[in-house]
Structure formats: structure tokens, C-alpha cells
Design a protein around this motif. Sequence first.
Motif, PDB file in Angstrom:
ATOM      1  N   PRO A 179       0.893 -11.753  14.487  1.00  0.00           N
ATOM      2  CA  PRO A 179       0.594 -10.572  15.306  1.00  0.00           C
ATOM      3  C   PRO A 179      -0.348  -9.611  14.586  1.00  0.00           C
ATOM      4  CG  PRO A 179       2.868 -10.531  14.537  1.00  0.00           C
ATOM      5  CD  PRO A 179       2.314 -11.861  14.152  1.00  0.00           C
ATOM      6  N   SER A 180      -0.981  -8.785  15.380  1.00  0.00           N
ATOM      7  CA  SER A 180      -1.913  -7.800  14.855  1.00  0.00           C
ATOM      8  C   SER A 180      -1.190  -6.888  13.855  1.00  0.00           C
ATOM      9  CB  SER A 180      -2.432  -7.007  16.061  1.00  0.00           C
ATOM     10  OG  SER A 180      -3.317  -6.049  15.618  1.00  0.00           O
ATOM     11  N   GLY A 181      -1.830  -6.615  12.748  1.00  0.00           N
ATOM     12  CA  GLY A 181      -1.265  -5.693  11.760  1.00  0.00           C
ATOM     13  C   GLY A 181      -0.320  -6.351  10.762  1.00  0.00           C
ATOM     14  N   CYS A 182      -0.190  -7.682  10.824  1.00  0.00           N
ATOM     15  CA  CYS A 182       0.792  -8.310   9.924  1.00  0.00           C
ATOM     16  C   CYS A 182       0.201  -8.660   8.562  1.00  0.00           C
ATOM     17  CB  CYS A 182       1.411  -9.539  10.577  1.00  0.00           C
ATOM     18  SG  CYS A 182       0.297 -10.937  10.627  1.00  0.00           S
ATOM     19  N   GLY A 183      -1.082  -8.395   8.350  1.00  0.00           N
ATOM     20  CA  GLY A 183      -1.622  -8.573   7.003  1.00  0.00           C
ATOM     21  C   GLY A 183      -2.558  -9.759   6.827  1.00  0.00           C
ATOM     22  N   LYS A 184      -3.049 -10.311   7.926  1.00  0.00           N
ATOM     23  CA  LYS A 184      -3.929 -11.480   7.817  1.00  0.00           C
ATOM     24  C   LYS A 184      -5.249 -11.114   7.131  1.00  0.00           C
ATOM     25  CE  LYS A 184      -3.924 -12.081  12.295  1.00  0.00           C
ATOM     26  NZ  LYS A 184      -3.145 -10.873  12.659  1.00  0.00           N
ATOM     27  N   SER A 185      -5.852 -10.009   7.587  1.00  0.00           N
ATOM     28  CA  SER A 185      -7.124  -9.602   6.961  1.00  0.00           C
ATOM     29  C   SER A 185      -6.897  -9.189   5.509  1.00  0.00           C
ATOM     30  CB  SER A 185      -7.766  -8.451   7.736  1.00  0.00           C
ATOM     31  OG  SER A 185      -8.112  -8.874   9.034  1.00  0.00           O
ATOM     32  N   THR A 186      -5.764  -8.557   5.266  1.00  0.00           N
ATOM     33  CA  THR A 186      -5.424  -8.166   3.892  1.00  0.00           C
ATOM     34  C   THR A 186      -5.350  -9.413   3.014  1.00  0.00           C
ATOM     35  OG1 THR A 186      -4.191  -6.276   4.722  1.00  0.00           O
ATOM     36  CG2 THR A 186      -3.659  -7.018   2.493  1.00  0.00           C
ATOM     37  N   ARG A 225      -8.797 -10.611   2.233  1.00  0.00           N
ATOM     38  CA  ARG A 225      -9.453  -9.756   1.232  1.00  0.00           C
ATOM     39  C   ARG A 225      -8.962 -10.079  -0.176  1.00  0.00           C
ATOM     40  NH1 ARG A 225      -8.690  -5.670   4.951  1.00  0.00           N
ATOM     41  NH2 ARG A 225      -7.139  -4.636   3.639  1.00  0.00           N
ATOM     42  N   GLN A 284       4.253   1.280   1.780  1.00  0.00           N
ATOM     43  CA  GLN A 284       4.325   0.272   2.834  1.00  0.00           C
ATOM     44  C   GLN A 284       4.109  -1.139   2.281  1.00  0.00           C
ATOM     45  OE1 GLN A 284       1.313   0.301   5.888  1.00  0.00           O
ATOM     46  NE2 GLN A 284       2.430  -1.235   7.078  1.00  0.00           N
ATOM     47  N   VAL A 294       3.120  -4.682   2.971  1.00  0.00           N
ATOM     48  CA  VAL A 294       2.396  -5.367   4.042  1.00  0.00           C
ATOM     49  C   VAL A 294       2.735  -6.859   4.017  1.00  0.00           C
ATOM     50  CG1 VAL A 294       0.106  -5.962   4.935  1.00  0.00           C
ATOM     51  CG2 VAL A 294       0.555  -3.653   4.113  1.00  0.00           C
ATOM     52  N   TYR A 328       0.871  -1.182   0.000  1.00  0.00           N
ATOM     53  CA  TYR A 328       0.000   0.000   0.000  1.00  0.00           C
ATOM     54  C   TYR A 328       0.899   1.221   0.000  1.00  0.00           C
ATOM     55  CZ  TYR A 328      -4.017  -2.856   1.468  1.00  0.00           C
ATOM     56  OH  TYR A 328      -5.022  -3.775   1.545  1.00  0.00           O
TER      57      TYR A 328
END
Length: 257
Positions: A37-44, A47, A16, A18, A13
Motif C-alpha cells: 500500500p501507499s506509504g509503506c516504504g517502497k520508495s524508501t 532509496r 516513526q 517506516v 525517521y
Amino acid sequence: MTRVTVENVWKVYGDQTVLENIHFETEPGSFIALVGPSGCGKSTFLRMMLGDEAPSKGRILIDGVALEDEPSPDRGVVFQRYSVFPHLTALQNVMLGLEFAQSPVMGRLFGRKRREARTASLEMLKSVGLAHAVNKYPSELSGGMQQRLAIAQALIKKPKILLLDEPFGALDPGIRNEVHEIMLRLWREEGMTIFMVTHDLSEAFKLGTRVIAFDRVRNRPEEQKAYGATITFDLKVDGKSAPPQPPVDATLAAAAQ
Ligand SMILES: Nc1ncnc2c1ncn2[C@@H]1O[C@H](COP(=O)(O)OP(=O)(O)O)[C@@H](O)[C@H]1O
Ligand SMILES: [Mg+2]
């Protein structure tokens, strides 16, 4: 049965990075638990699996065919707090899933098709343990029941791939176990591939046939933007089998004897 191939996938992005170089293939009928960990791109990553976002580099193939750039009924999704529609009953929520799949323009079915959709929806609600609540509105359901409703809404479309983003995180432990059992049963019955993000390692190993972790290898402040998370471990979970494969051709079986 579905095989997913994730081929050198990157997601960037702006400036950045990800995710970098995510590469793996799944056996048909896998239940993949994704941790990290949180913010490491799992939800990304989910998607991209859904087709909501395209990889910046690399590609995702389903049975050898590159993923289309938009969501399809092949792939269903359940989020931690799923937005079932508050003004629709449980039955109407599940039927809506079918109506949009079968009639994308009108969003409605009529006559015989509607009756069939109703029967299938009632059956699905029964299989997630909501037979007694078909006419209730989401606000009248507990958290666990709402989450089972969300699962029914996703599964009614018979997705080949189900994407779960921390779906059980908000549930009390007792209820969570109950929903785990329902999820495992539906996974076995439907023979679908599941990708489930969770931050609970015991849940990952309990449900998954394989646990994949994303993490950043290079995490110094000056490195944070340039490097993304990648796969740091990838473990097969023993003692759990994928749903049975289609029977071997009878003549081959006879020849082998
Ligand atoms: N649409 C977007 N635009 C810019 N950055 C994004 C976007 N979506 C996610 N990110 C960034 O990507 C990183 C990973 O986010 P996310 O996939 O939500 O992580 P996780 O689900 O593992 O907690 C975060 O730093 C987030 O800020
Ligand atoms: Mg997330």
C-alpha cells in the motif's frame, strides 16, 4: 551476475518506524517486483538500495560487499516521471549519462571517447525503439517515449542493478505493454537485477521473477509510529527463468558425461 542480500534492514525517521526487519536475498538476474500500500516504504527501500539513504539498522550487501553510502554507476534508477533534461535532445540526454559516469568532474568527453559514447548512445536509443527520435527534445516525445528515453539513460551506464519506482504507472495500457516487452528484453540481454516498485499486481506477476509485498502487520493508530512495514509475502513466479547462467566450465561438463 549480482546477488543482493538485504540483512535485517530497518528504517526509522524521527520517532516513526517506516520499515522493520526487511530480510531477503536475491538470486543473480532476478526481477523483483515490490508491491504494497501507499506509504509503506517502497520508495524508501529503493532509496536505500540506491545508496541515497542509509538503513537505520541492518545492511545491504551486493555480492557480499556492503553498499557504499552514495549512489554509484552500479545502480541505475528510473522514476515514474523521470526528469530527463528538457533542454537536451534524446541523444544528448543518453550521452550525458555516460559523460557523467566516465568524467564525473568535467561532465564532458572529448575525441575518441566522445565518439564511442555517441555510438553506444545511438545503439541504446535504437534498442528502446527511439532510433527515429534521437534529435528530438523530451517535449516532442509521448509519455511512453519519454519513459523509454529514461530507461535508455539509466541503462547506458550498464548498471548491475536497475531500480524502477512505478516506472510505467503513468502510461496508457497499450503503450505500457510495449514498454513491458522492451524492459523484459533488456533485462534478459543485460543480465541485470531489477527491483521494480508497482501498485499493479498484474504487472508485478507479469514482469517479476519474484513478488515481494511490504505491509504493516500492526496498524492500530497507537501502533502506527512504533511499527513499520515488513515483508508480508514473498512469492517466486513460476515459468520465468532468470537470464542464462555463465556456461559450466568445459572440463567439468566433460567430466560429468
Ligand atoms: N525523508 C523522510 N523523512 C521523514 N519521513 C519520510 C521521509 N521519506 C519518507 N518518509 C515517510 O516514510 C513513509 C514511507 O514513504 P514511501 O517510502 O514514500 O512510501 P511508498 O513509496 O511505499 O508509498 C511515509 O510515511 C513517509 O512520510
Ligand atoms: Mg513511492
